[in-house]
Write a protein that holds these residues in place. Structure first.
Motif, PDB file in Angstrom:
ATOM      1  N   ILE A   1       1.931  15.079   6.956  1.00  0.00           N
ATOM      2  CA  ILE A   1       2.661  13.820   7.151  1.00  0.00           C
ATOM      3  C   ILE A   1       1.783  12.788   7.838  1.00  0.00           C
ATOM      4  O   ILE A   1       1.751  11.615   7.466  1.00  0.00           O
ATOM      5  N   VAL A   2       1.043  13.257   8.839  1.00  0.00           N
ATOM      6  CA  VAL A   2       0.216  12.323   9.604  1.00  0.00           C
ATOM      7  C   VAL A   2      -0.862  11.712   8.718  1.00  0.00           C
ATOM      8  O   VAL A   2      -1.243  10.555   8.888  1.00  0.00           O
ATOM      9  N   THR A   3      -1.335  12.503   7.761  1.00  0.00           N
ATOM     10  CA  THR A   3      -2.386  12.016   6.869  1.00  0.00           C
ATOM     11  C   THR A   3      -1.911  10.801   6.075  1.00  0.00           C
ATOM     12  O   THR A   3      -2.697   9.933   5.719  1.00  0.00           O
ATOM     13  N   CYS A   4      -0.608  10.753   5.796  1.00  0.00           N
ATOM     14  CA  CYS A   4      -0.049   9.615   5.061  1.00  0.00           C
ATOM     15  C   CYS A   4      -0.321   8.305   5.779  1.00  0.00           C
ATOM     16  O   CYS A   4      -0.585   7.288   5.147  1.00  0.00           O
ATOM     17  N   ILE A   5      -0.219   8.336   7.117  1.00  0.00           N
ATOM     18  CA  ILE A   5      -0.195   7.081   7.871  1.00  0.00           C
ATOM     19  C   ILE A   5      -1.452   6.252   7.562  1.00  0.00           C
ATOM     20  O   ILE A   5      -1.361   5.125   7.109  1.00  0.00           O
ATOM     21  N   ASP A   6      -2.621   6.836   7.805  1.00  0.00           N
ATOM     22  CA  ASP A   6      -3.832   6.069   7.556  1.00  0.00           C
ATOM     23  C   ASP A   6      -4.473   6.368   6.206  1.00  0.00           C
ATOM     24  O   ASP A   6      -5.118   5.504   5.623  1.00  0.00           O
ATOM     25  N   GLY A   7      -4.276   7.578   5.729  1.00  0.00           N
ATOM     26  CA  GLY A   7      -4.889   7.945   4.458  1.00  0.00           C
ATOM     27  C   GLY A   7      -4.391   7.073   3.319  1.00  0.00           C
ATOM     28  O   GLY A   7      -5.154   6.580   2.497  1.00  0.00           O
ATOM     29  N   HIS A   8      -3.058   6.851   3.285  1.00  0.00           N
ATOM     30  CA  HIS A   8      -2.521   6.059   2.190  1.00  0.00           C
ATOM     31  C   HIS A   8      -2.936   4.587   2.329  1.00  0.00           C
ATOM     32  O   HIS A   8      -3.167   3.905   1.337  1.00  0.00           O
ATOM     33  N   GLN A   9      -3.050   4.103   3.565  1.00  0.00           N
ATOM     34  CA  GLN A   9      -3.540   2.740   3.772  1.00  0.00           C
ATOM     35  C   GLN A   9      -4.962   2.600   3.209  1.00  0.00           C
ATOM     36  O   GLN A   9      -5.303   1.604   2.587  1.00  0.00           O
ATOM     37  N   MET A  10      -5.772   3.629   3.465  1.00  0.00           N
ATOM     38  CA  MET A  10      -7.141   3.603   2.940  1.00  0.00           C
ATOM     39  C   MET A  10      -7.129   3.536   1.420  1.00  0.00           C
ATOM     40  O   MET A  10      -7.890   2.784   0.806  1.00  0.00           O
ATOM     41  N   ALA A  11      -6.229   4.317   0.817  1.00  0.00           N
ATOM     42  CA  ALA A  11      -6.146   4.312  -0.644  1.00  0.00           C
ATOM     43  C   ALA A  11      -5.764   2.930  -1.154  1.00  0.00           C
ATOM     44  O   ALA A  11      -6.296   2.455  -2.152  1.00  0.00           O
ATOM     45  N   LYS A  12      -4.853   2.260  -0.439  1.00  0.00           N
ATOM     46  CA  LYS A  12      -4.428   0.931  -0.853  1.00  0.00           C
ATOM     47  C   LYS A  12      -5.576  -0.071  -0.771  1.00  0.00           C
ATOM     48  O   LYS A  12      -5.593  -1.065  -1.491  1.00  0.00           O
ATOM     49  N   GLN A  13      -6.505   0.203   0.155  1.00  0.00           N
ATOM     50  CA  GLN A  13      -7.647  -0.690   0.289  1.00  0.00           C
ATOM     51  C   GLN A  13      -8.791  -0.289  -0.634  1.00  0.00           C
ATOM     52  O   GLN A  13      -9.923  -0.730  -0.477  1.00  0.00           O
ATOM     53  N   GLY A  14      -8.504   0.653  -1.542  1.00  0.00           N
ATOM     54  CA  GLY A  14      -9.532   1.068  -2.488  1.00  0.00           C
ATOM     55  C   GLY A  14     -10.495   2.091  -1.916  1.00  0.00           C
ATOM     56  O   GLY A  14     -11.570   2.310  -2.461  1.00  0.00           O
TER      57      GLY A  14
ATOM     58  N   SER B   1      -2.858  17.235   1.269  1.00  0.00           N
ATOM     59  CA  SER B   1      -3.433  15.983   1.784  1.00  0.00           C
ATOM     60  C   SER B   1      -3.761  15.035   0.635  1.00  0.00           C
ATOM     61  O   SER B   1      -3.718  13.824   0.808  1.00  0.00           O
ATOM     62  N   THR B   2      -4.070  15.572  -0.538  1.00  0.00           N
ATOM     63  CA  THR B   2      -4.392  14.713  -1.678  1.00  0.00           C
ATOM     64  C   THR B   2      -3.222  13.791  -2.023  1.00  0.00           C
ATOM     65  O   THR B   2      -3.387  12.588  -2.154  1.00  0.00           O
ATOM     66  N   THR B   3      -2.010  14.356  -2.124  1.00  0.00           N
ATOM     67  CA  THR B   3      -0.863  13.500  -2.463  1.00  0.00           C
ATOM     68  C   THR B   3      -0.511  12.571  -1.317  1.00  0.00           C
ATOM     69  O   THR B   3      -0.038  11.462  -1.543  1.00  0.00           O
ATOM     70  N   SER B   4      -0.733  13.037  -0.065  1.00  0.00           N
ATOM     71  CA  SER B   4      -0.456  12.154   1.069  1.00  0.00           C
ATOM     72  C   SER B   4      -1.278  10.894   0.951  1.00  0.00           C
ATOM     73  O   SER B   4      -0.792   9.781   1.155  1.00  0.00           O
ATOM     74  N   ILE B   5      -2.561  11.061   0.642  1.00  0.00           N
ATOM     75  CA  ILE B   5      -3.471   9.920   0.595  1.00  0.00           C
ATOM     76  C   ILE B   5      -3.178   9.052  -0.627  1.00  0.00           C
ATOM     77  O   ILE B   5      -3.062   7.836  -0.528  1.00  0.00           O
ATOM     78  N   LEU B   6      -3.016   9.680  -1.775  1.00  0.00           N
ATOM     79  CA  LEU B   6      -2.908   8.896  -3.003  1.00  0.00           C
ATOM     80  C   LEU B   6      -1.574   8.194  -3.152  1.00  0.00           C
ATOM     81  O   LEU B   6      -1.508   7.022  -3.487  1.00  0.00           O
ATOM     82  N   VAL B   7      -0.475   8.926  -2.950  1.00  0.00           N
ATOM     83  CA  VAL B   7       0.835   8.340  -3.255  1.00  0.00           C
ATOM     84  C   VAL B   7       1.805   8.395  -2.084  1.00  0.00           C
ATOM     85  O   VAL B   7       2.999   8.172  -2.245  1.00  0.00           O
TER      86      VAL B   7
ATOM     87  N   GLY C   1      -5.480   2.060   8.066  1.00  0.00           N
ATOM     88  CA  GLY C   1      -6.583   2.657   7.328  1.00  0.00           C
ATOM     89  C   GLY C   1      -7.765   3.049   8.193  1.00  0.00           C
ATOM     90  O   GLY C   1      -8.912   2.838   7.811  1.00  0.00           O
ATOM     91  N   ALA C   2      -7.495   3.631   9.358  1.00  0.00           N
ATOM     92  CA  ALA C   2      -8.582   4.125  10.203  1.00  0.00           C
ATOM     93  C   ALA C   2      -8.998   5.502   9.714  1.00  0.00           C
ATOM     94  O   ALA C   2      -8.163   6.395   9.585  1.00  0.00           O
ATOM     95  N   ILE C   3     -10.286   5.672   9.469  1.00  0.00           N
ATOM     96  CA  ILE C   3     -10.723   6.939   8.893  1.00  0.00           C
ATOM     97  C   ILE C   3     -10.588   8.083   9.893  1.00  0.00           C
ATOM     98  O   ILE C   3     -10.349   9.237   9.507  1.00  0.00           O
ATOM     99  N   GLU C   4     -10.653   7.776  11.193  1.00  0.00           N
ATOM    100  CA  GLU C   4     -10.467   8.842  12.196  1.00  0.00           C
ATOM    101  C   GLU C   4      -9.056   9.410  12.090  1.00  0.00           C
ATOM    102  O   GLU C   4      -8.826  10.575  12.401  1.00  0.00           O
ATOM    103  N   GLY C   5      -8.112   8.556  11.680  1.00  0.00           N
ATOM    104  CA  GLY C   5      -6.723   8.986  11.564  1.00  0.00           C
ATOM    105  C   GLY C   5      -6.508   9.952  10.415  1.00  0.00           C
ATOM    106  O   GLY C   5      -5.465  10.583  10.297  1.00  0.00           O
ATOM    107  N   VAL C   6      -7.513  10.066   9.554  1.00  0.00           N
ATOM    108  CA  VAL C   6      -7.459  11.068   8.488  1.00  0.00           C
ATOM    109  C   VAL C   6      -8.299  12.276   8.897  1.00  0.00           C
ATOM    110  O   VAL C   6      -7.871  13.417   8.777  1.00  0.00           O
ATOM    111  N   ALA C   7      -9.498  11.976   9.412  1.00  0.00           N
ATOM    112  CA  ALA C   7     -10.444  13.046   9.730  1.00  0.00           C
ATOM    113  C   ALA C   7      -9.894  13.991  10.790  1.00  0.00           C
ATOM    114  O   ALA C   7      -9.941  15.212  10.634  1.00  0.00           O
ATOM    115  N   GLY C   8      -9.350  13.426  11.880  1.00  0.00           N
ATOM    116  CA  GLY C   8      -8.876  14.256  12.987  1.00  0.00           C
ATOM    117  C   GLY C   8      -7.730  15.171  12.574  1.00  0.00           C
ATOM    118  O   GLY C   8      -7.856  16.395  12.626  1.00  0.00           O
TER     119      GLY C   8
END
Lengths: 501, 329
Positions: free
Chosen positions: A93-106, A78-84, A298-305
């Motif tokens: 894979i699902v974590t990429c969708i919102d997790g990476h958006q969150m990373a882009k928003q800082g 999940s770390t690489t999904s979110i960061l890069v 970048g919805a946090i529920e999309g990462v948490a769930g």
């Protein structure tokens, strides 16, 4: 029952909490985190290579270490999904969708922390779940026959359409392309090869790793590079920004609970339980959200769930192995091999004959999850700082690790060619506004669906009623019809379009 | 003549690999110096597969006997043929050893339209590893206690009977059994043996032709029952289990055997050395226990007998493939 549960867990903790076993748990978790963070290098080759080393260890220690690698890889993935935007393995894979958006928003720190905390919570629940309901749940999983699996896959594929946030037609198209890609290779029923164009590298089908790295990782790199100014991720080292805000916690705790419940149940089913769980959880969160438009942005529920769901599922996927001797995925099959080498026959007999081993492993799962939390929370600061490395230096490194990861899966150059082809294909899709997530779900579930469909019909001698006569299958198909109704109902369509324009 | 300094050869890791490369370029190592570099065990299946576990075990045990680094390399694809071709084209100096089911490589000669090698000509058996049967299985709750009872009942059931298989050997065994006995059961194919377990339990399939790892684990767990083994002789690991011929179905014979294979033209002393190493490992109790736990027996043989068996299997599989109606790819 309650008393037994505590006594059993006490036996387990008694066996697992020795300095030696804690040490092996730590080694496993560290190794797992490391390979999870390196894209493409999955837990399977790592466990395989460590297997001979475990021959000399006592059974509990070796299983604890191997299990640690497995959960560690889940966390690291999940770390690489979110960061890069590179999923370390299918379930993230699902974590990429919102997790990476969150990373882009800082907000990478918040996403990583929620992923770690959600996974830890799910891991704890999953452990208790195994201890309390393992055997009866395994009995339910045993009731699943080919028609039921087929219906489950149909439901999974239909829900995949909701995943996408563009047009429904494009999402359906992507699922179908995924299905077609999944069919490449040798057909189980006839033994004939399909869509291989005489290329022997394709006989065993398209490998998952080059597909995902090409379509997610490399496409992301191309997308970043084509901007005239290279992105400098907003980066803040203030502790406040590394940690989820009050608002984030409020938004995510329900998602964690729902994801955990879904994951615990789906994990028991053999074949891709963790992947299905992550996708299902994302779909559910998007359905229940007041404002679904936030999903994909970048919805946090999309990462948490989904993160909770895949971790709960990876815990409960031990249930079929430990109680029935049935490995539910490739890693479980490896663990089974490790047990057989140690002279242990996986199955219900382990529970009665070697309670220390059985409950020791269950207890070590909880210990492993705690260790991962302790390892990962302090690392968040370091991971986030990684984003401040100039992209012109970061991207060649990412590319290099991707290439090494793909090549190491089976030391075959053809895999790299495939990856390059999928990167081009993924980029074309991106330009047409098609998303890769439904394609990947179709790719994973499609072959399973086809196989079970054809097997069901062989068994029923061609009578399609078999899908309605079996209660499990009938319920799943009814749920599928309900989901389709949601998609096509005009009112839903309107809100859907409003939401995404 | 070996001109590399001795100390270089003793260095571990990259230095040794470099030294080895230097040796290979400058001069052919003489057979009696073997091994002069790291030994590579090729594995035709991915890391983590059953075959991989076996290859890594042998690598682990041969390492101290050979007193050399043994590296396992997974060359996956085309049912083991990619690794077979790689080995056949490697330098015939005993440093590239394909540890794989020789029976499967023999079968591939007829399962492929254009096999990349001529198995028995291009590869030399250096040593045996194990012998494994396939098993005729029924559910633990099944009324059939012997193969004869099963056969009689299946004749009654006609085309309403079904059986499970999950790979080529199981498919061939299923077809041969049907041809010998004249029963008309319908084949149900599974991707892995484990996928069939629920269908065994619920009576969807009447019997199955399964691999020994699956058969043993679920027999011990009390879910399935073994009726007979497919080999010509009983297995030491399972002395109480009759062969199919003993149980009244002659003419169905299927043996899986793993072997260490080297390129044809490998000097005889090198082949003999490999043979000695493998046989020394296989003679240990540890190896016997390890192989037994996967339902097989150690297979100790000479290179000559191994090669003869290899040739026989290449010939037998032509008939097997035709009997099972498998179309070569």
């Amino acid at each position: 029952m309650g008393f037994d549960l505590f006594q059993n867990l006490a036996t387990g903790f008694g066996a697992a909490v020795s300095l030696k076993n804690l040490g092996f748990a730590l080694i496993g978790c560290l190794l797992g985190t490391l390979i999870g963070v390196l894209p493409g290098i999955g837990p399977i080759p790592t466990i395989a290579m460590l297997l001979p080393i475990t021959f000399g260890l006592d059974p509990l220690s070796s299983l604890i270490m191997l299990a640690g690698i497995y959960y560690g890889a889940q966390y690291g993935g999940s770390t690489t999904s979110i960061l890069v935007n590179i999923p370390g393995e299918a379930a993230s894979i699902v974590t990429c969708i919102d997790g990476h958006q969150m990373a882009k928003q800082g907000r990478a720190g918040a996403a990583l922390a929620v992923a770690a905390l959600g996974s830890f919570f799910a891991g704890c629940v999953g452990t208790v779940f195994i201890a309390a309901f393992g055997p009866p749940l395994a009995a339910i999983a045993q009731e699943f026959n080919s028609p039921d699996y087929f219906s489950l896959m149909v439901l999974g594929l239909v829900t995949a359409v909701i995943l996408a946030h563009g047009s429904v037609i494009k999402a359906i198209g992507m699922v179908l392309v995924g299905l077609l890609l999944g069919l490449v290779g040798t057909d189980v029923n006839s033994g004939l090869t399909r869509y291989t164009f005489g290329i022997s590298e394709l006989w065993d089908g398209i490998d998952f790793v080059p597909l995902v790295i090409g379509m997610f990782g490399i496409v992301e790199i191309i997308r970043n590079l084509e901007r005239s100014t290279l992105p400098r991720a907003q980066f803040s080292a203030r502790l406040k920004d590394l940690w989820p805000s009050r608002k984030d916690f409020d938004a995510s705790w329900r998602a964690v609970l729902r994801g955990t419940a879904l994951g615990s149940l789906l994990g028991i089913l053999p074949g891709g339980g963790a992947v299905l769980a992550a996708f299902a959880s994302y779909t559910l969160e998007k359905k229940v959200a007041k404002d679904p438009s936030r999903f994909g942005n970048g919805a946090i529920e999309g990462v948490a769930g989904p993160e909770s769901a895949n971790n709960a599922a990876s815990q409960t996927s031990f249930i079929p192995l430990l109680t029935l001797g049935l490995p539910s995925n490739a890693i479980m099959a490896l663990m089974m091999g490790a047990m057989i080498i140690q002279g242990i026959q996986p199955g219900s007999a382990v529970m009665t004959k070697r309670p220390d081993l059985f409950w020791g492993m269950v207890a070590s799962m909880w210990i492993g999850n705690l260790m991962l939390l302790v390892i990962n929370l302090p690392l968040i600061g370091i991971w986030v700082r990684l984003l401040s490395v100039p992209y012109r230096l970061l991207y060649p490194a990412i590319l290099l690790f991707c290439v090494i990861g793909i090549y190491s899966t089976n030391t075959n150059i053809a895999q790299l060619v495939l990856c390059a082809a999928f990167a081009v294909f993924g980029y074309v899709l991106l330009r047409f506004g098609c998303e890769p997530a439904p394609l990947v779900l179709g790719f994973i579930l499609g072959p399973l669906m086809e196989e079970n469909l054809r097997r069901s019909l062989v068994i029923s001698r061609g009578d399609p009623m078999v899908f309605i006569e079996r209660p499990i299958s009938a319920i799943l198909l009814a749920a599928t019809v309900a989901v389709i109704a949601l998609i096509v109902l005009p009112q839903f369509r309107k809100t859907r379009e409003e939401a995404f324009q | 003549m070996n001109i590399a300094p001795k100390w270089l050869l003793h260095c571990a890791g990259p230095a040794a690999a470099l030294a080895a490369a230097v040796c290979a370029m400058t001069t052919d190592a003489r057979a009696q110096d073997y091994p002069t570099q790291d030994i590579r065990f090729m594995c035709g299946f991915p890391a983590g597969s059953g075959a991989d576990v076996l290859v890594r075990y042998m690598a682990e045990k041969v390492r101290p006997v050979a007193n050399r680094t043994v590296i396992v390399e997974n060359k996956v694809g085309a049912a083991g043929n990619i690794a077979a071709e790689h080995t056949a084209r490697a330098k015939p100096d005993g440093h590239t050893v394909y540890v794989h089911a020789a029976s499967a490589i023999a079968a591939n000669m007829h399962l492929f339209k254009k096999p990349p090698i001529d198995a028995a000509k291009d590869l030399q058996i250096a040593a045996g590893v194990n012998k494994q049967p396939f098993m005729v299985m029924v559910a633990a709750g099944s009324p059939y206690k012997t193969l004869a009872e099963l056969t009689a009942a299946m004749k009654q059931k006609g085309d309403k009977a079904s059986y499970a298989q999950s790979n080529t050997s199981g498919k061939v065994m299923g077809e041969l059994y049907k041809q010998v006995t004249g029963i008309k059961a319908v084949e149900v194919a599974y991707r892995t043996a484990n996928d069939s377990l629920n269908d065994f339990a619920s009576g969807v399939v009447d019997y199955g032709m399964m691999d020994p790892v699956f058969a043993l684990s679920h027999t011990r767990a009390g879910r399935l029952r073994m009726l007979a083994v497919s080999t010509a002789e009983r297995m030491q690991a399972l002395p109480e289990l009759p062969t199919m011929a003993e149980a009244g179905v002659p003419g169905v014979e299927l043996l899986t055997w793993f072997a260490a294979m080297v390129p044809a033209g490998t000097p005889k002393p090198v082949v003999e050395t490999l043979n000695k190493w493998f046989n020394q490992v296989l003679a240990t109790d540890d190896a016997k226990k390890f192989l037994n736990s996967f339902g097989g027996d150690p297979f100790i043989t000479t290179p000559e007998d191994g090669q003869a068996l290899f040739r026989k299997h290449v010939k037998d599989w032509e008939g097997h493939v035709r009997a099972a109606g498998i179309e070569p790819q």
